[in-house]
Design a protein around this motif. Structure first.
Motif, mmCIF file in Angstrom:
data_model
loop_
_atom_site.group_PDB
_atom_site.id
_atom_site.type_symbol
_atom_site.label_atom_id
_atom_site.label_comp_id
_atom_site.label_asym_id
_atom_site.label_seq_id
_atom_site.Cartn_x
_atom_site.Cartn_y
_atom_site.Cartn_z
ATOM 1 N N TYR A 550 0.829 -1.201 0.000
ATOM 2 C CA TYR A 550 0.000 0.000 0.000
ATOM 3 C C TYR A 550 0.867 1.255 0.000
ATOM 4 O O TYR A 550 0.624 2.190 -0.786
ATOM 5 N N LEU A 551 1.885 1.287 0.860
ATOM 6 C CA LEU A 551 2.764 2.453 0.911
ATOM 7 C C LEU A 551 3.519 2.627 -0.404
ATOM 8 O O LEU A 551 3.709 3.757 -0.874
ATOM 9 N N ALA A 552 3.924 1.507 -1.015
ATOM 10 C CA ALA A 552 4.627 1.593 -2.291
ATOM 11 C C ALA A 552 3.714 2.131 -3.386
ATOM 12 O O ALA A 552 4.105 2.975 -4.205
ATOM 13 N N VAL A 553 2.461 1.647 -3.400
ATOM 14 C CA VAL A 553 1.509 2.103 -4.418
ATOM 15 C C VAL A 553 1.231 3.597 -4.270
ATOM 16 O O VAL A 553 1.175 4.338 -5.259
ATOM 17 N N GLN A 554 1.083 4.059 -3.020
ATOM 18 C CA GLN A 554 0.808 5.477 -2.803
ATOM 19 C C GLN A 554 2.004 6.347 -3.194
ATOM 20 O O GLN A 554 1.837 7.431 -3.754
ATOM 21 N N ASN A 555 3.200 5.864 -2.906
ATOM 22 C CA ASN A 555 4.387 6.646 -3.254
ATOM 23 C C ASN A 555 4.623 6.678 -4.763
ATOM 24 O O ASN A 555 5.133 7.668 -5.295
ATOM 25 N N LEU A 556 4.244 5.576 -5.434
ATOM 26 C CA LEU A 556 4.421 5.529 -6.891
ATOM 27 C C LEU A 556 3.196 6.044 -7.630
ATOM 28 O O LEU A 556 3.196 6.086 -8.868
ATOM 29 N N HIS A 557 2.140 6.401 -6.863
ATOM 30 C CA HIS A 557 0.905 6.931 -7.436
ATOM 31 C C HIS A 557 0.283 5.958 -8.429
ATOM 32 O O HIS A 557 -0.168 6.337 -9.516
ATOM 33 N N LEU A 558 0.285 4.680 -8.036
ATOM 34 C CA LEU A 558 -0.351 3.664 -8.868
ATOM 35 C C LEU A 558 -1.795 3.486 -8.421
ATOM 36 O O LEU A 558 -2.084 3.409 -7.237
ATOM 37 N N THR A 559 -2.709 3.411 -9.357
ATOM 38 C CA THR A 559 -4.126 3.167 -9.059
ATOM 39 C C THR A 559 -4.690 2.203 -10.088
ATOM 40 O O THR A 559 -4.002 1.808 -11.035
ATOM 41 N N LEU A 560 -5.932 1.832 -9.904
ATOM 42 C CA LEU A 560 -6.610 1.050 -10.920
ATOM 43 C C LEU A 560 -6.756 1.892 -12.186
ATOM 44 O O LEU A 560 -6.628 3.107 -12.155
ATOM 45 N N PRO A 561 -7.053 1.260 -13.320
ATOM 46 C CA PRO A 561 -7.213 2.021 -14.575
ATOM 47 C C PRO A 561 -8.180 3.185 -14.410
ATOM 48 O O PRO A 561 -9.235 3.054 -13.799
ATOM 49 N N THR A 562 -7.795 4.335 -14.964
ATOM 50 C CA THR A 562 -8.604 5.535 -14.779
ATOM 51 C C THR A 562 -9.956 5.425 -15.445
ATOM 52 O O THR A 562 -10.856 6.206 -15.140
ATOM 53 N N SER A 563 -10.136 4.456 -16.329
ATOM 54 C CA SER A 563 -11.444 4.311 -16.972
ATOM 55 C C SER A 563 -12.523 3.979 -15.959
ATOM 56 O O SER A 563 -13.705 4.228 -16.197
ATOM 57 N N LEU A 564 -12.140 3.395 -14.819
ATOM 58 C CA LEU A 564 -13.118 3.110 -13.778
ATOM 59 C C LEU A 564 -13.768 4.392 -13.282
ATOM 60 O O LEU A 564 -14.926 4.388 -12.863
ATOM 61 N N ALA A 565 -13.003 5.477 -13.294
ATOM 62 C CA ALA A 565 -13.543 6.738 -12.797
ATOM 63 C C ALA A 565 -14.638 7.278 -13.700
ATOM 64 O O ALA A 565 -15.372 8.186 -13.323
ATOM 65 N N GLU A 566 -14.751 6.725 -14.914
ATOM 66 C CA GLU A 566 -15.766 7.194 -15.844
ATOM 67 C C GLU A 566 -17.075 6.420 -15.725
ATOM 68 O O GLU A 566 -18.017 6.664 -16.469
ATOM 69 N N ILE A 567 -17.120 5.440 -14.787
ATOM 70 C CA ILE A 567 -18.364 4.694 -14.585
ATOM 71 C C ILE A 567 -19.428 5.648 -14.061
ATOM 72 O O ILE A 567 -19.191 6.388 -13.108
ATOM 73 N N PRO A 568 -20.622 5.657 -14.635
ATOM 74 C CA PRO A 568 -21.663 6.602 -14.198
ATOM 75 C C PRO A 568 -22.007 6.417 -12.734
ATOM 76 O O PRO A 568 -22.055 5.301 -12.239
ATOM 77 N N PHE A 569 -22.239 7.525 -12.073
ATOM 78 C CA PHE A 569 -22.779 7.586 -10.713
ATOM 79 C C PHE A 569 -21.779 7.205 -9.635
ATOM 80 O O PHE A 569 -22.087 7.329 -8.471
ATOM 81 N N ILE A 570 -20.600 6.670 -9.980
ATOM 82 C CA ILE A 570 -19.693 6.210 -8.934
ATOM 83 C C ILE A 570 -18.850 7.327 -8.345
ATOM 84 O O ILE A 570 -18.631 7.359 -7.146
ATOM 85 N N PRO A 571 -18.327 8.277 -9.101
ATOM 86 C CA PRO A 571 -17.489 9.309 -8.492
ATOM 87 C C PRO A 571 -18.216 10.019 -7.364
ATOM 88 O O PRO A 571 -19.360 10.426 -7.489
ATOM 89 N N GLY A 572 -17.513 10.157 -6.247
ATOM 90 C CA GLY A 572 -18.060 10.837 -5.081
ATOM 91 C C GLY A 572 -19.039 10.019 -4.296
ATOM 92 O O GLY A 572 -19.657 10.518 -3.370
ATOM 93 N N SER A 573 -19.204 8.730 -4.654
ATOM 94 C CA SER A 573 -20.194 7.910 -3.947
ATOM 95 C C SER A 573 -19.702 7.526 -2.589
ATOM 96 O O SER A 573 -18.554 7.605 -2.289
#
Length: 573
Positions: A550-573
């Motif tokens: 987890y610490l390595a992912v946060q330091n390297l700024h790795l996340t799941l594919p950004t296309s997930l953020a385009e799923i309707p209604f999910i951002p800010g849920s």
């Protein structure tokens, strides 16, 4: 082998040659039909308790007393006569008396007496209004410590933790009402706390009922039927992966019960099956950590706004996978996982899915998955979405089983009678107790102390995860939420995500550290020290590897594919 009816009024059971001719056979009750194994004809369902029944005989002379029975057999079986009749006064017979004398422990009674005496002293101190008003913090800490000790030593004291939790909550709020500036202030604080706690209670009530309905229809059979491998090493990974994703949708306790029940049908009793049970515990806790509905503690953080759906899934998916993959890789090297192939059991194929089982499974799982979407669409609390799903499933089951009296067990009223109500009441008591400490400002003082002595937030979160292996993670997370508000650590900060991960996976290090582990103990009779020797080391390695990843992912700024953020209604849920 012989077939025998196990109802009390059924036909006489065959007596095993290993028992004396005059002895009545030991039989489990209420089994419609079962296969006789040795002297114990039934292998399906029984009622626990050291109740034994005198054998009746048409002759005038009384039958000889039954032979002494080992305690482990006494605990699980009842002694019946050959006609299937049970004496209603059988709880006071000679065998029960012998069992009581053999297992009587004066030290346990003394410990219980001291606990009750200490509780009475705390109550007497609460009556002294002047002392409590001047020493509110000390009084509340003492009451909470006594209550928590009763929860930790539940097995030794024979006090149910739900009752202890409720009693502790009421006592703490009594003390708070005495020490508050006025009774109106205390009532306002209690109303605010109750409003927050009720959201979690209603959410759990709805989720447990939905899962129970799906399980009653044998809906999970679709999942378990697809596990066909019997290679020990392959089965180890398959069980872990299936449990991981099942726990992400269901809660970790339900996932453990489903998967351990499956193991009992796939693998014969052995060290290997216990090891697979350990895999289920690790996988259930890891899978529940990365979704807002997979673990009670993650749900608490989600409902109170510390985390959001997409961010917690993005941030914790990789660490959760690592915390499972590392133990699985290490367990694959053990002798148990490299043994001979296991034989499957015919019990799995004997279970049949209830009518419309596939439909109920689809609607039930859909209702659970829809909750985050409902929150994003309407802005209403998550428990409203859960109650919506329960209402739809309730009407659906009433419709598809209308007019069939034999299907009452498949409907919601029967499911409500089977859910873990005492578990819900335990959460209620604990959350109300922690709320009182927060209202009194005690948790804020503790947070300031930790900040002064442990300035690194990652170390605080990691320490909370280690503590959750010994102490229930629900009060730990509730206390953390009271200690740190959103002004200290904003929504979706690394601290809250790490708290969700550590509290969820840290409980795997000891069998008593999570609801999943406790369920394994109850179903498979796994011993605390066996789990400590065989599984705890693997769980610790996975826990440490997950934090590092987890610490390595946060330091390297790795996340799941950004296309997930385009799923309707999910951002800010």
């Amino acid at each position: 082998m012989a077939l025998s009816s196990c109802m009390l009024t059924g036909a006489p059971a065959a007596v095993s040659p290993s028992l004396p001719a005059s002895a009545a056979p030991l039989r489990r009750r209420h089994c419609p039909l079962a296969v006789a194994v040795g002297p114990f004809p039934c292998a399906q369902r029984w009622r626990r308790g050291p109740r034994f029944c005198r054998a009746s005989s048409p002759s005038s002379s009384p039958p000889p007393p039954p032979p002494p029975v080992p305690p482990e057999e006494i605990e699980d079986y009842e002694l019946l006569d050959t006609t299937g009749n049970c004496d209603p006064l059988c709880s006071v017979d000679d065998v029960s008396s012998q069992y009581f004398e053999a297992n009587y422990k004066p030290k346990d009674d003394l410990l219980k007496a001291l606990t009750i005496f200490g509780t009475a002293l705390a109550g007497a101190a609460a009556i002294n209004h002047s002392w409590v008003a001047a020493n509110q913090d000390i009084a509340m800490v003492v009451v909470f410590a006594l209550g928590y000790a009763g929860i930790i030593f539940e097995e030794s004291l024979a006090f149910n933790k739900s009752g202890v939790g409720l009693l502790t909550a009421v006592c703490l709020w009594i003390v708070r009402s005495i020490g508050a500036p006025s009774i109106d202030v205390a009532i306002e604080e209690l109303s605010h706390t109750t409003g927050e706690v009720s959201e979690i209670v209603f959410f759990l009530l709805g989720a447990m009922t939905i899962v129970e309905i799906v399980d009653a229809h044998q809906g999970f059979k679709l999942v378990t039927d697809n596990i066909s491998t019997r290679n020990p090493k392959t089965l180890l990974w398959v069980i872990g992966i299936v449990t991981f994703f099942l726990s992400a949708i269901l809660d970790n306790l339900t996932s453990t019960i489903v998967m351990v029940s499956l193991l009992r049908k796939l693998v014969p009793p052995s060290e290997y099956r216990k090891l697979l049970g350990g895999v289920v515990v690790i996988a259930a806790n890891a899978g529940g950590a990365w979704t807002p509905i997979g673990d009670v503690t993650t749900t608490m953080l989600w409902i109170h706004g510390q985390i959001t759906t997409l961010k917690i899934m993005q941030g914790l998916f990789i660490p959760s996978v690592v915390s499972l993959a590392v133990p699985l890789a290490l367990m694959s090297l053990t002798s148990e996982a490299n043994g001979s192939s296991q034989k499957s059991s015919s019990m799995l194929s004997s279970e049949q899915m209830a009518p419309r089982g596939q439909l109920v499974l689809a609607v039930g799982v859909g209702a659970l998955v829809f909750v985050p979407v409902f929150k994003a669409l309407t802005g209403l609390p998550p428990f409203m979405g859960m109650l919506l799903g329960l209402g739809i499933l309730w009407i659906l089951t009433d419709a598809i089983h209308f007019g069939d009296s034999e299907r009452q067990r498949l409907k919601v009223p029967q499911a409500l009678s089977r859910i873990d109500t005492q578990g819900i009441l335990f959460f209620l008591g604990i959350l109300l107790s922690v709320g009182s400490l927060e209202s009194a400002g005690i948790l804020g003082q503790l947070a300031n102390y930790l900040d002064a002595n442990i300035p690194n937030a990652d170390l605080i979160a990691s320490a909370i995860g280690v503590a959750s292996a010994v102490i229930d993670n629900v009060p730990l997370v509730a206390a953390t939420m009271g200690m740190y508000d959103l002004t200290s650590y904003p929504q979706d900060s690394d601290f809250w995500q790490l708290i969700a991960f550590c509290a969820g996976t840290g409980g795997s290090m000891l069998v008593i550290g999570s609801a999943a582990g406790v369920a394994l103990m109850g179903i498979e009779k796994v011993d605390f020290f066996w789990y400590f020797r065989k599984v705890s080391g693997f769980a610790l390695a996975g826990y440490a590897a997950g934090i590092i990843s987890y610490l390595a992912v946060q330091n390297l700024h790795l996340t799941l594919p950004t296309s997930l953020a385009e799923i309707p209604f999910i951002p800010g849920s």
